[in-house]
Design a protein around this motif. Structure first.
Motif, PDB file in Angstrom:
ATOM      1  N   GLY A   1       0.829  -1.214   0.000  1.00  0.00           N
ATOM      2  CA  GLY A   1       0.000   0.000   0.000  1.00  0.00           C
ATOM      3  C   GLY A   1       0.858   1.257   0.000  1.00  0.00           C
ATOM      4  N   LYS A   2       1.892   1.236   0.840  1.00  0.00           N
ATOM      5  CA  LYS A   2       2.797   2.406   0.912  1.00  0.00           C
ATOM      6  C   LYS A   2       3.519   2.603  -0.412  1.00  0.00           C
ATOM      7  CE  LYS A   2       3.952   3.347   5.650  1.00  0.00           C
ATOM      8  NZ  LYS A   2       4.279   2.385   6.696  1.00  0.00           N
ATOM      9  N   ARG A   3       3.901   1.502  -1.052  1.00  0.00           N
ATOM     10  CA  ARG A   3       4.624   1.619  -2.322  1.00  0.00           C
ATOM     11  C   ARG A   3       3.718   2.218  -3.411  1.00  0.00           C
ATOM     12  NH1 ARG A   3       6.721  -4.223  -3.069  1.00  0.00           N
ATOM     13  NH2 ARG A   3       5.847  -4.699  -1.028  1.00  0.00           N
ATOM     14  N   TYR A   4       2.435   1.800  -3.410  1.00  0.00           N
ATOM     15  CA  TYR A   4       1.493   2.400  -4.369  1.00  0.00           C
ATOM     16  C   TYR A   4       1.388   3.906  -4.134  1.00  0.00           C
ATOM     17  CZ  TYR A   4      -0.246  -2.172  -6.006  1.00  0.00           C
ATOM     18  OH  TYR A   4      -0.352  -3.408  -6.568  1.00  0.00           O
ATOM     19  N   ARG A   5       1.255   4.298  -2.868  1.00  0.00           N
ATOM     20  CA  ARG A   5       1.105   5.732  -2.546  1.00  0.00           C
ATOM     21  C   ARG A   5       2.326   6.534  -2.984  1.00  0.00           C
ATOM     22  NH1 ARG A   5      -2.930   4.166  -2.253  1.00  0.00           N
ATOM     23  NH2 ARG A   5      -4.506   4.128  -0.603  1.00  0.00           N
ATOM     24  N   ARG A   6       3.512   5.938  -2.721  1.00  0.00           N
ATOM     25  CA  ARG A   6       4.756   6.633  -3.105  1.00  0.00           C
ATOM     26  C   ARG A   6       4.779   6.897  -4.618  1.00  0.00           C
ATOM     27  NH1 ARG A   6       8.083   3.636   0.757  1.00  0.00           N
ATOM     28  NH2 ARG A   6       8.641   2.046  -0.751  1.00  0.00           N
ATOM     29  N   MET A   7       4.303   5.919  -5.368  1.00  0.00           N
ATOM     30  CA  MET A   7       4.303   6.076  -6.828  1.00  0.00           C
ATOM     31  C   MET A   7       3.207   7.049  -7.281  1.00  0.00           C
ATOM     32  SD  MET A   7       6.686   4.747  -8.399  1.00  0.00           S
ATOM     33  CE  MET A   7       8.083   4.415  -7.370  1.00  0.00           C
ATOM     34  N   ASP A   8       2.047   7.002  -6.605  1.00  0.00           N
ATOM     35  CA  ASP A   8       0.974   7.950  -6.945  1.00  0.00           C
ATOM     36  C   ASP A   8       1.471   9.383  -6.769  1.00  0.00           C
ATOM     37  OD1 ASP A   8      -0.718   5.826  -7.327  1.00  0.00           O
ATOM     38  OD2 ASP A   8      -1.677   5.982  -5.355  1.00  0.00           O
ATOM     39  N   GLU A   9       2.220   9.566  -5.697  1.00  0.00           N
ATOM     40  CA  GLU A   9       2.693  10.911  -5.342  1.00  0.00           C
ATOM     41  C   GLU A   9       3.609  11.505  -6.407  1.00  0.00           C
ATOM     42  OE1 GLU A   9       4.939  11.093  -1.715  1.00  0.00           O
ATOM     43  OE2 GLU A   9       3.954  12.939  -1.098  1.00  0.00           O
ATOM     44  N   VAL A  10       4.344  10.674  -7.117  1.00  0.00           N
ATOM     45  CA  VAL A  10       5.226  11.197  -8.166  1.00  0.00           C
ATOM     46  C   VAL A  10       4.628  11.012  -9.562  1.00  0.00           C
ATOM     47  CG1 VAL A  10       7.318  10.946  -6.782  1.00  0.00           C
ATOM     48  CG2 VAL A  10       6.646   9.085  -8.329  1.00  0.00           C
ATOM     49  N   GLY A  11       3.369  10.588  -9.591  1.00  0.00           N
ATOM     50  CA  GLY A  11       2.650  10.556 -10.865  1.00  0.00           C
ATOM     51  C   GLY A  11       2.896   9.327 -11.725  1.00  0.00           C
ATOM     52  N   THR A  12       3.406   8.243 -11.128  1.00  0.00           N
ATOM     53  CA  THR A  12       3.653   7.022 -11.913  1.00  0.00           C
ATOM     54  C   THR A  12       2.321   6.405 -12.332  1.00  0.00           C
ATOM     55  OG1 THR A  12       5.636   6.670 -10.614  1.00  0.00           O
ATOM     56  CG2 THR A  12       4.820   4.771 -11.871  1.00  0.00           C
ATOM     57  N   PRO A  13       2.072   6.267 -13.628  1.00  0.00           N
ATOM     58  CA  PRO A  13       0.731   5.832 -14.049  1.00  0.00           C
ATOM     59  C   PRO A  13       0.437   4.345 -13.840  1.00  0.00           C
ATOM     60  CG  PRO A  13       2.109   6.269 -15.964  1.00  0.00           C
ATOM     61  CD  PRO A  13       2.912   6.678 -14.771  1.00  0.00           C
ATOM     62  N   PHE A  14       1.502   3.497 -13.812  1.00  0.00           N
ATOM     63  CA  PHE A  14       1.241   2.047 -13.728  1.00  0.00           C
ATOM     64  C   PHE A  14       2.215   1.338 -12.793  1.00  0.00           C
ATOM     65  CE2 PHE A  14       0.028   3.458 -18.028  1.00  0.00           C
ATOM     66  CZ  PHE A  14      -1.344   3.252 -17.910  1.00  0.00           C
ATOM     67  N   GLU A  15       1.669   0.385 -12.027  1.00  0.00           N
ATOM     68  CA  GLU A  15       2.521  -0.498 -11.219  1.00  0.00           C
ATOM     69  C   GLU A  15       2.251  -1.942 -11.620  1.00  0.00           C
ATOM     70  OE1 GLU A  15       0.461   1.676  -9.557  1.00  0.00           O
ATOM     71  OE2 GLU A  15       1.898   3.195  -8.884  1.00  0.00           O
ATOM     72  N   VAL A  16       3.333  -2.691 -11.716  1.00  0.00           N
ATOM     73  CA  VAL A  16       3.239  -4.128 -12.006  1.00  0.00           C
ATOM     74  C   VAL A  16       3.545  -4.858 -10.703  1.00  0.00           C
ATOM     75  CG1 VAL A  16       4.361  -6.029 -13.238  1.00  0.00           C
ATOM     76  CG2 VAL A  16       3.955  -3.848 -14.403  1.00  0.00           C
ATOM     77  N   THR A  17       2.630  -5.701 -10.254  1.00  0.00           N
ATOM     78  CA  THR A  17       2.877  -6.439  -9.012  1.00  0.00           C
ATOM     79  C   THR A  17       2.947  -7.944  -9.273  1.00  0.00           C
ATOM     80  OG1 THR A  17       1.832  -4.695  -7.738  1.00  0.00           O
ATOM     81  CG2 THR A  17       2.051  -6.818  -6.649  1.00  0.00           C
ATOM     82  N   ILE A  18       3.991  -8.511  -8.689  1.00  0.00           N
ATOM     83  CA  ILE A  18       4.214  -9.950  -8.811  1.00  0.00           C
ATOM     84  C   ILE A  18       3.693 -10.581  -7.518  1.00  0.00           C
ATOM     85  CG2 ILE A  18       6.082 -11.711  -8.724  1.00  0.00           C
ATOM     86  CD1 ILE A  18       6.239  -8.536 -10.825  1.00  0.00           C
ATOM     87  N   ASP A  19       2.676 -11.440  -7.648  1.00  0.00           N
ATOM     88  CA  ASP A  19       2.085 -12.040  -6.444  1.00  0.00           C
ATOM     89  C   ASP A  19       2.138 -13.567  -6.538  1.00  0.00           C
ATOM     90  OD1 ASP A  19       0.174 -12.558  -8.326  1.00  0.00           O
ATOM     91  OD2 ASP A  19      -1.321 -11.153  -7.521  1.00  0.00           O
ATOM     92  N   TYR A  20       1.448 -14.238  -5.624  1.00  0.00           N
ATOM     93  CA  TYR A  20       1.541 -15.703  -5.607  1.00  0.00           C
ATOM     94  C   TYR A  20       0.953 -16.320  -6.873  1.00  0.00           C
ATOM     95  CZ  TYR A  20       3.415 -15.359  -0.951  1.00  0.00           C
ATOM     96  OH  TYR A  20       4.233 -15.066   0.098  1.00  0.00           O
ATOM     97  N   GLN A  21      -0.061 -15.681  -7.447  1.00  0.00           N
ATOM     98  CA  GLN A  21      -0.643 -16.216  -8.680  1.00  0.00           C
ATOM     99  C   GLN A  21       0.381 -16.193  -9.832  1.00  0.00           C
ATOM    100  OE1 GLN A  21      -4.590 -14.637  -9.603  1.00  0.00           O
ATOM    101  NE2 GLN A  21      -4.427 -15.395 -11.717  1.00  0.00           N
ATOM    102  N   THR A  22       1.292 -15.195  -9.769  1.00  0.00           N
ATOM    103  CA  THR A  22       2.331 -15.117 -10.811  1.00  0.00           C
ATOM    104  C   THR A  22       3.129 -16.415 -10.864  1.00  0.00           C
ATOM    105  OG1 THR A  22       2.554 -12.788 -10.179  1.00  0.00           O
ATOM    106  CG2 THR A  22       4.216 -13.657 -11.692  1.00  0.00           C
TER     107      THR A  22
END
Ligand code: GLY
Length: 508
Positions: free
Chosen positions: A443-464
């Motif tokens: 959650g914190k990592r998403y917020r950090r990226m939102d704050e600098v305007g990063t339009p997309f995040e790719v997350t690697i989870d257990y389904q990956t």
């Protein structure tokens, strides 16, 4: 900058706090020595935005036939006598008789008597207004003295004793190359060139942060053209039906500010614009702001009043951005400079600037687009700054955002991090600007990226680990969709589009 310059700078402060915290813009510089108004530095993220804005301007101008040049920023005094800046690049100033603080007289009057037009007023007239309106020193309440002139150029010494000036615009340093340029273009007109580079203005007491800089970057395009070519300009015919938000001076003279959303052809028919070639330059400049995605209602094209124009301008239109705290602010000026510049340089250098025309020989005219790069960047940040119940973030267009994709492992264990690094390394080979982050909660990592305007995040989870798919989170909607790792690059090519490419295709 218009009359509301004293307004409280609440919104500006919020944008700048984020900018400073996250490495966009730092200053005033040099910060560790207390800082000097009018000087700012770009941090790592700001510098990427600056590069992107400059590249957009560079590519757009190239598509429209402009060639880039690069000249020195320091020139001997004769250049600036010749350009008219020594004599004409003057601001009216007034000094407090008690505390000796110096102010821009016109700005001070506009702050305290917003209904008074100061443009074109003589020093005596400004002094009279200050007396009549009983305007006192904002700092100590002392009596203000007489209004005098102050040259805005930064002076320097070249070698031991040669007076020089840091250029107050790139334009002049392009004009003085005209003879070389004309030979380069095999003596054909119109010819089009531009420069992107630093310029300097010794503002007396800049109080509007990054909106009034003493050192700044300009992107200035110049077209050398014969008068007979200005009224019948082929490129204009292709765009004459495009509607722009125009505020002609004739409307302003009636104390109106209603924008005329009319086509450029109509603007010419109504007498707001005179020449097709000049109208085309206004369109070229306007398109940059459209591509940057600044909402339409936050910019307008305002024509200068006749007594407001710079010493070289026969006509001038500014692209203005509506700031929350300072009102309308100029981001770009489009100027019809006539034969002013080349005639002056011919006179002072004694070098012929004449070219062949149907009338025999003539001094070419100049049409100019002057982008203020730093103000454009501030406008981008302000227009895209959002603070809602959940987040403080930047809605930057994906093609401009300093970081376009962030890659995260859901957690730093169970092989998720190793897989995420693999995905990151692959994406880094593409044209996109990608970072990897595994610190703190997701959650914190998403917020950090939102704050600098990063339009997309790719997350690697257990389904990956099970099916080779990852999530792509959209900054604006905060929604996620799953994509196969092998299809990520294709997916991002679809998601991150450069408006310049689309526009260029339409123009073919
Ligand atoms: N070259 C025009 C300007 O500096 O505004």
């Amino acid at each position: 900058m218009n009359k509301t310059a004293t307004a409280n700078k609440k919104h500006y402060e919020k944008v700048m706090m984020l900018s400073k915290r996250r490495g966009f813009i730092w200053g005033p510089s040099p910060e560790i020595f207390g800082g000097l108004s009018g000087f700012y530095s770009y941090g790592p993220l700001g510098k990427i935005i600056k590069n992107n804005v400059e590249e957009l301007i560079q590519k757009w101008l190239w598509i429209n036939g402009f060639w880039e040049v690069d000249a020195p920023t320091v020139s001997p005094e004769i250049v600036w006598i010749s350009s008219g800046h020594v004599e004409g690049f003057i601001d009216p100033i007034v000094r407090c008789t008690k505390c000796k603080t110096v102010y821009r007289a016109d700005k001070l009057i506009e702050e305290f008597a917003p209904n008074i037009h100061t443009s074109g007023k003589s020093f005596e007239e400004l002094t009279k207004i200050i007396e009549e309106k009983n305007i006192q020193c904002p700092k100590c309440g002392g009596k203000l003295g007489e209004v005098t002139g102050y040259n805005l150029m930064m002076k320097t010494t070249i070698g031991l004793d040669t007076t020089g000036y840091l250029r107050p615009e790139t334009a002049t340093t392009t004009y003085i190359m005209f003879k070389r340029l004309h030979a380069f273009f095999r003596e054909k007109l119109p010819s089009k060139v531009f420069q992107i580079g630093k310029a300097y203005r010794n503002e007396i007491s800049p109080r509007q942060g990054v909106l009034r800089l003493r050192e700044f970057t300009q992107g200035e395009a110049q077209t050398f053209i014969l008068p007979e070519q200005e009224h019948d300009f082929a490129d204009f015919k292709k765009i004459e039906n495009e509607k722009l938000p125009l505020l002609p001076y004739k409307i302003q003279m009636e104390d109106r500010e209603d924008i005329q959303n009319i086509s450029l052809r109509e603007a010419i028919d109504l007498g707001y614009l005179e020449k097709e070639a000049y109208a085309w330059h206004i369109w070229v400049a306007y398109k940059i702001y459209e591509m940057l995605g600044i909402p339409k209602k936050r910019f307008r094209l305002r024509q200068h009043l006749p007594d407001e124009r710079a010493h070289y301008a026969k006509d001038a239109w500014d692209i203005e951005f509506l700031t929350q705290d300072f009102g309308w602010v100029e981001l770009c000026g489009v100027h019809d400079r006539g034969d002013y510049d080349l005639s002056r340089h011919q006179k002072y250098s004694k070098q012929k600037m004449l070219v062949r025309s149907s009338k025999g020989k003539e001094v070419p005219h100049v049409l100019e687009i002057a982008f203020g790069i730093d103000r454009t960047i501030y406008a981008l940040l302000e227009a895209n700054y959002v603070k809602d119940d959940v987040r403080e973030w930047l809605r930057l267009p994906a093609f401009i955002a300093p970081i376009q994709i962030a890659v995260f492992p859901l957690m730093k264990k169970d092989g998720l991090d190793a897989k995420a690094k693999e995905v990151y390394r692959t994406l880094r080979q593409t044209e996109f600007r990608v970072v990897y982050d595994e610190d703190g909660s997701i959650g914190k990592r998403y917020r950090r990226m939102d704050e600098v305007g990063t339009p997309f995040e790719v997350t690697i989870d257990y389904q990956t680990l099970e099916d080779g798919t990852v999530t792509i989170r959209d900054r604006d909607t905060m929604e996620q969709h799953r994509v196969k790792i092998e299809e990520l690059t294709k997916e991002f090519k679809k998601l991150i589009q450069n408006p310049l490419e689309n526009l260029a295709k339409q123009m073919i």
